[in-house]
Design a protein around this motif. Structure first.
Motif, PDB file in Angstrom:
ATOM      1  N   GLY A 188       0.821  -1.200   0.000  1.00  0.00           N
ATOM      2  CA  GLY A 188       0.000   0.000   0.000  1.00  0.00           C
ATOM      3  C   GLY A 188       0.856   1.250   0.000  1.00  0.00           C
ATOM      4  N   ALA A 189       0.648   2.110  -0.989  1.00  0.00           N
ATOM      5  CA  ALA A 189       1.473   3.310  -1.148  1.00  0.00           C
ATOM      6  C   ALA A 189       0.673   4.590  -0.960  1.00  0.00           C
ATOM      7  CB  ALA A 189       2.150   3.306  -2.515  1.00  0.00           C
ATOM      8  N   GLY A 190      -0.270   4.559  -0.007  1.00  0.00           N
ATOM      9  CA  GLY A 190      -0.936   5.789   0.400  1.00  0.00           C
ATOM     10  C   GLY A 190      -0.117   6.473   1.475  1.00  0.00           C
ATOM     11  N   VAL A 191      -0.712   7.434   2.164  1.00  0.00           N
ATOM     12  CA  VAL A 191       0.062   8.197   3.137  1.00  0.00           C
ATOM     13  C   VAL A 191       0.527   7.333   4.309  1.00  0.00           C
ATOM     14  CG1 VAL A 191      -1.994   9.013   4.418  1.00  0.00           C
ATOM     15  CG2 VAL A 191       0.129  10.356   4.449  1.00  0.00           C
ATOM     16  N   VAL A 192      -0.275   6.351   4.727  1.00  0.00           N
ATOM     17  CA  VAL A 192       0.133   5.502   5.851  1.00  0.00           C
ATOM     18  C   VAL A 192       1.256   4.558   5.430  1.00  0.00           C
ATOM     19  CG1 VAL A 192      -0.629   3.780   7.526  1.00  0.00           C
ATOM     20  CG2 VAL A 192      -2.144   5.666   6.906  1.00  0.00           C
ATOM     21  N   GLY A 193       1.111   3.926   4.269  1.00  0.00           N
ATOM     22  CA  GLY A 193       2.177   3.050   3.798  1.00  0.00           C
ATOM     23  C   GLY A 193       3.463   3.810   3.540  1.00  0.00           C
ATOM     24  N   ALA A 194       3.343   5.015   2.973  1.00  0.00           N
ATOM     25  CA  ALA A 194       4.530   5.825   2.686  1.00  0.00           C
ATOM     26  C   ALA A 194       5.228   6.243   3.964  1.00  0.00           C
ATOM     27  CB  ALA A 194       4.142   7.050   1.866  1.00  0.00           C
ATOM     28  N   ALA A 195       4.454   6.673   4.969  1.00  0.00           N
ATOM     29  CA  ALA A 195       5.052   7.070   6.241  1.00  0.00           C
ATOM     30  C   ALA A 195       5.704   5.878   6.933  1.00  0.00           C
ATOM     31  CB  ALA A 195       3.992   7.690   7.143  1.00  0.00           C
ATOM     32  N   THR A 196       5.044   4.719   6.897  1.00  0.00           N
ATOM     33  CA  THR A 196       5.623   3.512   7.497  1.00  0.00           C
ATOM     34  C   THR A 196       6.933   3.149   6.823  1.00  0.00           C
ATOM     35  OG1 THR A 196       3.392   2.701   8.016  1.00  0.00           O
ATOM     36  CG2 THR A 196       5.182   1.097   8.058  1.00  0.00           C
ATOM     37  N   ALA A 197       6.957   3.213   5.492  1.00  0.00           N
ATOM     38  CA  ALA A 197       8.175   2.906   4.754  1.00  0.00           C
ATOM     39  C   ALA A 197       9.307   3.869   5.122  1.00  0.00           C
ATOM     40  CB  ALA A 197       7.912   2.954   3.254  1.00  0.00           C
ATOM     41  N   LEU A 198       8.972   5.135   5.311  1.00  0.00           N
ATOM     42  CA  LEU A 198      10.000   6.115   5.682  1.00  0.00           C
ATOM     43  C   LEU A 198      10.582   5.804   7.054  1.00  0.00           C
ATOM     44  CD1 LEU A 198      11.653   8.639   5.285  1.00  0.00           C
ATOM     45  CD2 LEU A 198       9.657  10.008   5.924  1.00  0.00           C
ATOM     46  N   TRP A 199       9.729   5.486   8.017  1.00  0.00           N
ATOM     47  CA  TRP A 199      10.236   5.147   9.349  1.00  0.00           C
ATOM     48  C   TRP A 199      11.089   3.885   9.304  1.00  0.00           C
ATOM     49  CZ3 TRP A 199      10.364   8.877  12.555  1.00  0.00           C
ATOM     50  CH2 TRP A 199       9.314   9.798  12.677  1.00  0.00           C
ATOM     51  N   LEU A 200      10.669   2.879   8.547  1.00  0.00           N
ATOM     52  CA  LEU A 200      11.458   1.652   8.430  1.00  0.00           C
ATOM     53  C   LEU A 200      12.811   1.931   7.789  1.00  0.00           C
ATOM     54  CD1 LEU A 200       8.619  -0.754   7.230  1.00  0.00           C
ATOM     55  CD2 LEU A 200       9.917  -1.001   9.360  1.00  0.00           C
ATOM     56  N   ALA A 201      12.805   2.728   6.725  1.00  0.00           N
ATOM     57  CA  ALA A 201      14.061   3.038   6.039  1.00  0.00           C
ATOM     58  C   ALA A 201      14.978   3.872   6.917  1.00  0.00           C
ATOM     59  CB  ALA A 201      13.766   3.759   4.728  1.00  0.00           C
ATOM     60  N   ARG A 202      14.412   4.786   7.676  1.00  0.00           N
ATOM     61  CA  ARG A 202      15.213   5.586   8.600  1.00  0.00           C
ATOM     62  C   ARG A 202      15.875   4.708   9.665  1.00  0.00           C
ATOM     63  NH1 ARG A 202      12.515  11.121  10.835  1.00  0.00           N
ATOM     64  NH2 ARG A 202      13.063  12.536   9.117  1.00  0.00           N
ATOM     65  N   ALA A 203      15.216   3.613  10.009  1.00  0.00           N
ATOM     66  CA  ALA A 203      15.743   2.702  11.021  1.00  0.00           C
ATOM     67  C   ALA A 203      16.820   1.776  10.469  1.00  0.00           C
ATOM     68  CB  ALA A 203      14.608   1.881  11.621  1.00  0.00           C
ATOM     69  N   GLY A 204      17.115   1.899   9.180  1.00  0.00           N
ATOM     70  CA  GLY A 204      18.176   1.087   8.592  1.00  0.00           C
ATOM     71  C   GLY A 204      17.695  -0.147   7.868  1.00  0.00           C
ATOM     72  N   LEU A 205      16.390  -0.370   7.847  1.00  0.00           N
ATOM     73  CA  LEU A 205      15.846  -1.494   7.082  1.00  0.00           C
ATOM     74  C   LEU A 205      15.711  -1.063   5.617  1.00  0.00           C
ATOM     75  CD1 LEU A 205      13.082  -2.655   9.583  1.00  0.00           C
ATOM     76  CD2 LEU A 205      15.425  -3.476   9.378  1.00  0.00           C
ATOM     77  N   GLN A 206      15.427  -2.008   4.751  1.00  0.00           N
ATOM     78  CA  GLN A 206      15.282  -1.710   3.330  1.00  0.00           C
ATOM     79  C   GLN A 206      13.912  -2.194   2.870  1.00  0.00           C
ATOM     80  OE1 GLN A 206      17.770  -3.731   0.268  1.00  0.00           O
ATOM     81  NE2 GLN A 206      18.596  -1.683  -0.157  1.00  0.00           N
ATOM     82  N   PRO A 207      12.866  -1.437   3.233  1.00  0.00           N
ATOM     83  CA  PRO A 207      11.518  -1.907   2.911  1.00  0.00           C
ATOM     84  C   PRO A 207      11.260  -1.930   1.407  1.00  0.00           C
ATOM     85  CG  PRO A 207      11.446   0.358   3.656  1.00  0.00           C
ATOM     86  CD  PRO A 207      12.848  -0.120   3.888  1.00  0.00           C
ATOM     87  N   LEU A 208      10.487  -2.918   1.004  1.00  0.00           N
ATOM     88  CA  LEU A 208       9.973  -2.988  -0.358  1.00  0.00           C
ATOM     89  C   LEU A 208       8.518  -2.549  -0.299  1.00  0.00           C
ATOM     90  CD1 LEU A 208      10.084  -3.947  -3.373  1.00  0.00           C
ATOM     91  CD2 LEU A 208       9.254  -6.167  -2.524  1.00  0.00           C
TER      92      LEU A 208
END
Length: 404
Positions: free
Chosen positions: A30-50
Motif C-alpha cells: 500500500g502506497a498511500g500516506v500511511v504506507g509511505a510514512a511507514t516505509a519512511l520510518w522503516l528506512a530511517r531505522a536502517g531497514l530496506q523496505p519494499l
C-alpha cells in the motif's frame, strides 16, 4: 476514469521502480500516506523496505481526499467521549494531535514540497443547534488541554473574504490543522524513504499471505515474495488480504469536485454538516475551491460503491452545499470531479492488527487518516523491529468492543 486534482497536478518525476524480488527484509503493501510514512520510518531505522501497490502512489483514499491535515477524530469529540469513555477519547485525540504535529515535522525534516499551509480549520455551524454543539465541543476540548476556539458569526465572517450563507451562525476553530497537496505529500514521503534505501514495485496485487518456516510468503500476481515481516496498509481493500478485517472495514465511496479559480477568500481548511455525512473543503493555492462530501444523498450513503465514477445526485448536492455556505459561489463552473475509496469502521476509528507473527495490518481510517499516518506508521515500524504491537496503539486493536 476521472482523475483527482491531486493526480492531475502532480508535477513530479516518477519514482524509481524494480521488478518484484523473490525475497525482502520487510514488505509494505500500500502506497498511500500511511504506507509511505511507514516505509519512511522503516528506512530511517536502517531497514530496506519494499513498497508494493497494485496501482501506484496515492491511488486510494489519500490521492482523492480533501488535502486536510487536521488533528482530531472522524467523530465529534463529544460523540467519541460518549462511545469510548472520557479517558479513551482523550487518549485518542492526543494520539491524533501528536500525529498531526509529527507529520508536519516529517515534512519539514525531509523538505517535502507539498503546499503545506498551517492556517487551521473552521468547522462551520449551520443554525443555532449546531452552534450549541460546537460550543460544547470547544469546552470539552479546552478542558482536556486541546487547542480549540468558538467563533460567532462575525468572527467567522472575518476569516472569510466573501459573504457567508444566511444560515451560518459561527464556527469551531481547530488551530492544529492545515492544508496540503496530498499526492505531493505521498511522493515526498516515498522519495525520502528511497533516499534511505526503500525500494518500490508498482502494479503488484497481493493475493494471499501465509506463514512459511518462520517467514511470510506473499503470493502476488507476479510471483511469490518471501519476507521476514510485512505491513498491510491498503485501507478499503484490507479484507482482500487480511480476512479477519473483511467484516470490520467497509469500502465507502467519497466524492469531490474542484471549481475554476476565484480570488483568494479563505486561508484555512473548512468543513460543515449541511448533510448528515458532512462536507469538507479548502481553497487551493491556484484559487480553485475543492469541496466534497454529501454522501447522505446517495443510496446507502455510497457504502460499497466502487470509486472511479461520480453520481449526479451527490455532485449536485455538493454544488448546492457550496452555494449555501458561500452564496457568491452558487453556480460556479466546475473544473474537475472525482471519487475515491474510503474505509469506515463501526466506531469511526482505524484498526491496527497483528494477525500472525511478523504480519501487521492497518485500515479503516473513516475519512480521517491524515493526522494518524505519521504516528501510526512510526509505531508500525517499531512493531516490525520488535515483533510486538506498541502499547500506544492498544485503543486501535481489532478486538475492541466498540467495533461490534
Amino acid at each position: 476514469m476521472l482523475i483527482s486534482h491531486w493526480h492531475a497536478t502532480l508535477d513530479r518525476p516518477p519514482l524509481p521502480t524494480i521488478d518484484p524480488p523473490a525475497t525482502a527484509e520487510v514488505v509494505v503493501v500500500g502506497a498511500g500516506v500511511v504506507g509511505a510514512a511507514t516505509a519512511l520510518w522503516l528506512a530511517r531505522a536502517g531497514l530496506q523496505p519494499l513498497v508494493i501497490d497494485r496501482q501506484g502512489p496515492a491511488a486510494g483514499a489519500t490521492g482523492n481526499n480533501g488535502g486536510l491535515l487536521s488533528a482530531g477524530l472522524a467523530e465529534n469529540y463529544l460523540a467519541a467521549t460518549a462511545r469510548h469513555g472520557h479517558e479513551a477519547a482523550r487518549e485518542l485525540y492526543a494520539l491524533s494531535l501528536a500525529g498531526q504535529r509529527l507529520l508536519v515535522e516529517l515534512i519539514e525534516q525531509e523538505r517535502i514540497d507539498c503546499d503545506l499551509r498551517l492556517h487551521g480549520n473552521v468547522n462551520i455551524a449551520i443554525g443555532e443547534a449546531q452552534l450549541s454543539i460546537a460550543a460544547a465541543t470547544v469546552s470539552a476540548l479546552q478542558a482536556d488541554g486541546f487547542p480549540a476556539a468558538l467563533l460567532d458569526r462575525a468572527a467567522t465572517q472575518e476569516m472569510v473574504g466573501i459573504p457567508l450563507g444566511a444560515a451560518v451562525t459561527g464556527a469551531r476553530l481547530n488551530p492544529a490543522a492545515g492544508t496540503l497537496h496530498s499526492a505531493k505529500l505521498v511522493h515526498g514521503l516515498l522519495a525520502a524513504a528511497h533516499r534511505y534505501g526503500a525500494r518500490f514495485s508498482w502494479g503488484i496485487t497481493v493475493q494471499s499471505i501465509a506463514s512459511d518456516a518462520g517467514r511470510l510468503r506473499l503470493l502476488t500476481d507476479r510471483g511469490a515474495i518471501s519476507a521476514a515481516a510485512a505491513v498491510i496498509a491498503v485501507n478499503a481493500w484490507s479484507g482482500e488480504i487480511v480476512p479477519e478485517l473483511a467484516q470490520r472495514i467497509k469500502l465507502v465511496r467519497g466524492q469531490a469536485l474542484c471549481t475554476v479559480p476565484v480570488e483568494p477568500f479563505i486561508a484555512c481548511g473548512f468543513g460543515a454538516s449541511l448533510t448528515p455525512t458532512g462536507e469538507y473543503g479548502q481553497q487551493l493555492p491556484g484559487g480553485q475551491v475543492l469541496f466534497g462530501g454529501c454522501r447522505a444523498v446517495a443510496p446507502d450513503h455510497d457504502v460499497g460503491a466502487l470509486p472511479g465514477e461520480v453520481s449526479p445526485e451527490v455532485q449536485n448536492a455538493i454544488e448546492a452545499s457550496l452555494g449555501r455556505l458561500f452564496p457568491t459561489l452558487a453556480g460556479i463552473a466546475i473544473e474537475r470531479r472525482w471519487s475515491g475509496a474510503m474505509a469506515f469502521t463501526a466506531d469511526y476509528l482505524p484498526i491496527v492488527a497483528n494477525p500472525a507473527p511478523g504480519l501487521f495490518a492497518v485500515g479503516g481510517f473513516s475519512g480521517h487518516g491524515m493526522p494518524f499516518a505519521a504516528i501510526v506508521g512510526r509505531h508500525l515500524a517499531e512493531a516490525v523491529q520488535t515483533g510486538t504491537m506498541p502499547a500506544a496503539l492498544a485503543l486501535l486493536g481489532m478486538e475492541r468492543v466498540t467495533l461490534v
